[in-house]
Scaffold this active site. Structure first.
Site, PDB file in Angstrom:
ATOM      1  N   SER A   7       0.839  -1.203   0.000  1.00  0.00           N
ATOM      2  CA  SER A   7       0.000   0.000   0.000  1.00  0.00           C
ATOM      3  C   SER A   7       0.871   1.249   0.000  1.00  0.00           C
ATOM      4  O   SER A   7       1.608   1.502   0.961  1.00  0.00           O
ATOM      5  CB  SER A   7      -0.913   0.006   1.229  1.00  0.00           C
ATOM      6  OG  SER A   7      -1.509   1.278   1.345  1.00  0.00           O
ATOM      7  N   HIS A  32      -1.223  -1.316  -4.111  1.00  0.00           N
ATOM      8  CA  HIS A  32      -2.511  -0.953  -3.522  1.00  0.00           C
ATOM      9  C   HIS A  32      -2.574   0.572  -3.373  1.00  0.00           C
ATOM     10  O   HIS A  32      -1.693   1.188  -2.780  1.00  0.00           O
ATOM     11  CB  HIS A  32      -2.620  -1.637  -2.161  1.00  0.00           C
ATOM     12  CG  HIS A  32      -3.950  -1.538  -1.500  1.00  0.00           C
ATOM     13  ND1 HIS A  32      -5.019  -2.325  -1.853  1.00  0.00           N
ATOM     14  CD2 HIS A  32      -4.393  -0.745  -0.485  1.00  0.00           C
ATOM     15  CE1 HIS A  32      -6.054  -2.032  -1.094  1.00  0.00           C
ATOM     16  NE2 HIS A  32      -5.705  -1.067  -0.254  1.00  0.00           N
ATOM     17  N   ASP A  34      -4.822   3.585  -2.017  1.00  0.00           N
ATOM     18  CA  ASP A  34      -5.924   3.914  -1.103  1.00  0.00           C
ATOM     19  C   ASP A  34      -6.454   5.311  -1.369  1.00  0.00           C
ATOM     20  O   ASP A  34      -5.797   6.301  -1.045  1.00  0.00           O
ATOM     21  CB  ASP A  34      -5.421   3.855   0.344  1.00  0.00           C
ATOM     22  CG  ASP A  34      -5.254   2.433   0.838  1.00  0.00           C
ATOM     23  OD1 ASP A  34      -6.191   1.638   0.697  1.00  0.00           O
ATOM     24  OD2 ASP A  34      -4.175   2.122   1.383  1.00  0.00           O
ATOM     25  N   MET A  36      -9.101   8.141  -0.450  1.00  0.00           N
ATOM     26  CA  MET A  36     -10.000   8.514   0.663  1.00  0.00           C
ATOM     27  C   MET A  36     -10.539   9.921   0.443  1.00  0.00           C
ATOM     28  O   MET A  36      -9.791  10.806   0.036  1.00  0.00           O
ATOM     29  CB  MET A  36      -9.218   8.486   1.979  1.00  0.00           C
ATOM     30  CG  MET A  36      -8.533   7.182   2.270  1.00  0.00           C
ATOM     31  SD  MET A  36      -7.635   7.301   3.821  1.00  0.00           S
ATOM     32  CE  MET A  36      -6.819   5.697   3.825  1.00  0.00           C
ATOM     33  N   HIS A  65      -8.316   0.986  -4.134  1.00  0.00           N
ATOM     34  CA  HIS A  65      -9.276   0.789  -3.049  1.00  0.00           C
ATOM     35  C   HIS A  65      -9.987   2.120  -2.815  1.00  0.00           C
ATOM     36  O   HIS A  65      -9.421   3.032  -2.217  1.00  0.00           O
ATOM     37  CB  HIS A  65      -8.492   0.324  -1.808  1.00  0.00           C
ATOM     38  CG  HIS A  65      -9.330   0.100  -0.593  1.00  0.00           C
ATOM     39  ND1 HIS A  65      -8.772  -0.113   0.660  1.00  0.00           N
ATOM     40  CD2 HIS A  65     -10.680   0.037  -0.415  1.00  0.00           C
ATOM     41  CE1 HIS A  65      -9.734  -0.290   1.550  1.00  0.00           C
ATOM     42  NE2 HIS A  65     -10.899  -0.201   0.923  1.00  0.00           N
ATOM     43  N   MET A  67     -12.198   4.408  -0.998  1.00  0.00           N
ATOM     44  CA  MET A  67     -12.892   4.651   0.273  1.00  0.00           C
ATOM     45  C   MET A  67     -13.580   6.001   0.141  1.00  0.00           C
ATOM     46  O   MET A  67     -13.206   6.994   0.773  1.00  0.00           O
ATOM     47  CB  MET A  67     -11.879   4.632   1.419  1.00  0.00           C
ATOM     48  CG  MET A  67     -11.443   3.219   1.774  1.00  0.00           C
ATOM     49  SD  MET A  67      -9.955   3.160   2.774  1.00  0.00           S
ATOM     50  CE  MET A  67      -8.738   3.271   1.494  1.00  0.00           C
ATOM     51  N   MET A 136     -11.677  -5.850   5.361  1.00  0.00           N
ATOM     52  CA  MET A 136     -10.888  -4.879   6.123  1.00  0.00           C
ATOM     53  C   MET A 136     -10.662  -5.432   7.526  1.00  0.00           C
ATOM     54  O   MET A 136     -11.612  -5.855   8.192  1.00  0.00           O
ATOM     55  CB  MET A 136     -11.642  -3.544   6.255  1.00  0.00           C
ATOM     56  CG  MET A 136     -11.779  -2.714   5.007  1.00  0.00           C
ATOM     57  SD  MET A 136     -10.270  -2.035   4.306  1.00  0.00           S
ATOM     58  CE  MET A 136      -9.415  -1.317   5.668  1.00  0.00           C
ATOM     59  N   ASP A 174      -6.814  -6.480   4.299  1.00  0.00           N
ATOM     60  CA  ASP A 174      -6.218  -5.141   4.336  1.00  0.00           C
ATOM     61  C   ASP A 174      -6.312  -4.555   5.733  1.00  0.00           C
ATOM     62  O   ASP A 174      -7.404  -4.324   6.245  1.00  0.00           O
ATOM     63  CB  ASP A 174      -6.979  -4.248   3.330  1.00  0.00           C
ATOM     64  CG  ASP A 174      -6.392  -2.858   3.204  1.00  0.00           C
ATOM     65  OD1 ASP A 174      -5.299  -2.599   3.740  1.00  0.00           O
ATOM     66  OD2 ASP A 174      -7.040  -2.021   2.537  1.00  0.00           O
TER      67      ASP A 174
END
Ligand code: DX5
Ligand code: ZN
Length: 230
Positions: A7, A32, A34, A36, A65, A67, A136, A174
């Site tokens: 990540s 990965h 992330d 957000m 991913h 979010m 998660m 994760d």
């Protein structure tokens, strides 16, 4: 087959290219990413412009991913800038089926994620629609948190559920994965392992080597009988 998805949230963004190239050379299977939005999770990370840079650094697949609330709004855009796998949250979608269709139409693999407090059973109606499920094991929002042990049984449950449907779908785990619990999550049925701190904090080459060796020498510990045969 086990895969490592480091990540990039755990890198120093001032040297993102350097961090990623080192993990890449040391055997990362994918990266990965992330994303957000400060709404779905109480943190803001990065978005489209960073993806464009990341795509130039590596040829490995980008495992995005999302979010963010109503991720359906941004699926096409992330596909356009080079996402290979797009994972949306069950809790954030207006319509999970629409999200899956949009991801596939955009030419990406589709992932569906659930937070620690969401029951694994909510995934059952969508088992055939997704290429990967993400469990998660910390509350989404921040790297470097402690693995929530109560989530291990969700991995086991999901693997059993997929087996019942004769599906060999990827299970990604994760949050808080370390040298101490890697065996636990493999035993429970996860095969795509996200690691932020465990790869990027400390010596990247050393860390990657440790996990690659672990995979190579892995002997299932507590796998249920039927999983041992496969
Ligand atoms: C948390 C993110 C994770 C995080 C993992 O919301 O989804 O991907 O980067 O970081 P570690 O491995 O440090 O827990
Ligand atoms: Zn993540």
């Amino acid at each position: 087959m086990f895969q490592i998805s480091p990540s990039i949230l755990a890198t120093d963004f001032a040297c993102l290219g350097d961090y990623m190239r080192r993990a890449d050379m040391a055997g990362a299977d994918m990266f990965h990413v992330d994303v957000m939005d400060g709404m779905f999770v109480p943190n803001i990370s990065f978005g489209i412009p960073i993806m464009e840079s990341v795509k130039k650094i590596t040829h490995k697949p980008l495992d995005v991913h999302l979010m963010i609330v109503q991720p359906e709004r941004y699926i096409r855009e992330f596909a356009r800038v080079g996402a290979d796998i797009i994972t949306v949250h069950y809790e954030a979608c207006d319509d999970v089926n629409v999200a899956a269709a949009l991801i596939h139409e955009s030419g990406c693999k589709a992932g569906l994620a659930i937070k620690p407090g969401t029951e694994t059973s909510v995934l059952e109606p969508y088992l055939e629609q997704f290429d990967m499920f993400l469990i998660m094991t910390v509350e989404p929002g921040f790297g470097g948190q402690k693995y929530m042990r109560k989530c291990t049984k969700k991995l086991t449950l999901l693997r059993e559920m997929l087996d019942d449907y004769d599906l060999d779908t990827d299970i990604e785990v994760d949050g808080g994965i370390t040298r101490e619990n890697i065996g636990t999550v493999l035993d429970a049925g996860a095969n795509v392992i996200v690691m932020g701190s465990s790869v990027f904090k400390g010596d990247i080459e050393d860390n990657m080597k440790y996990y690659r060796n672990f995979f190579d020498n892995y002997v299932p510990g507590k796998l249920p009988e039927e999983r041992k045969k496969s």
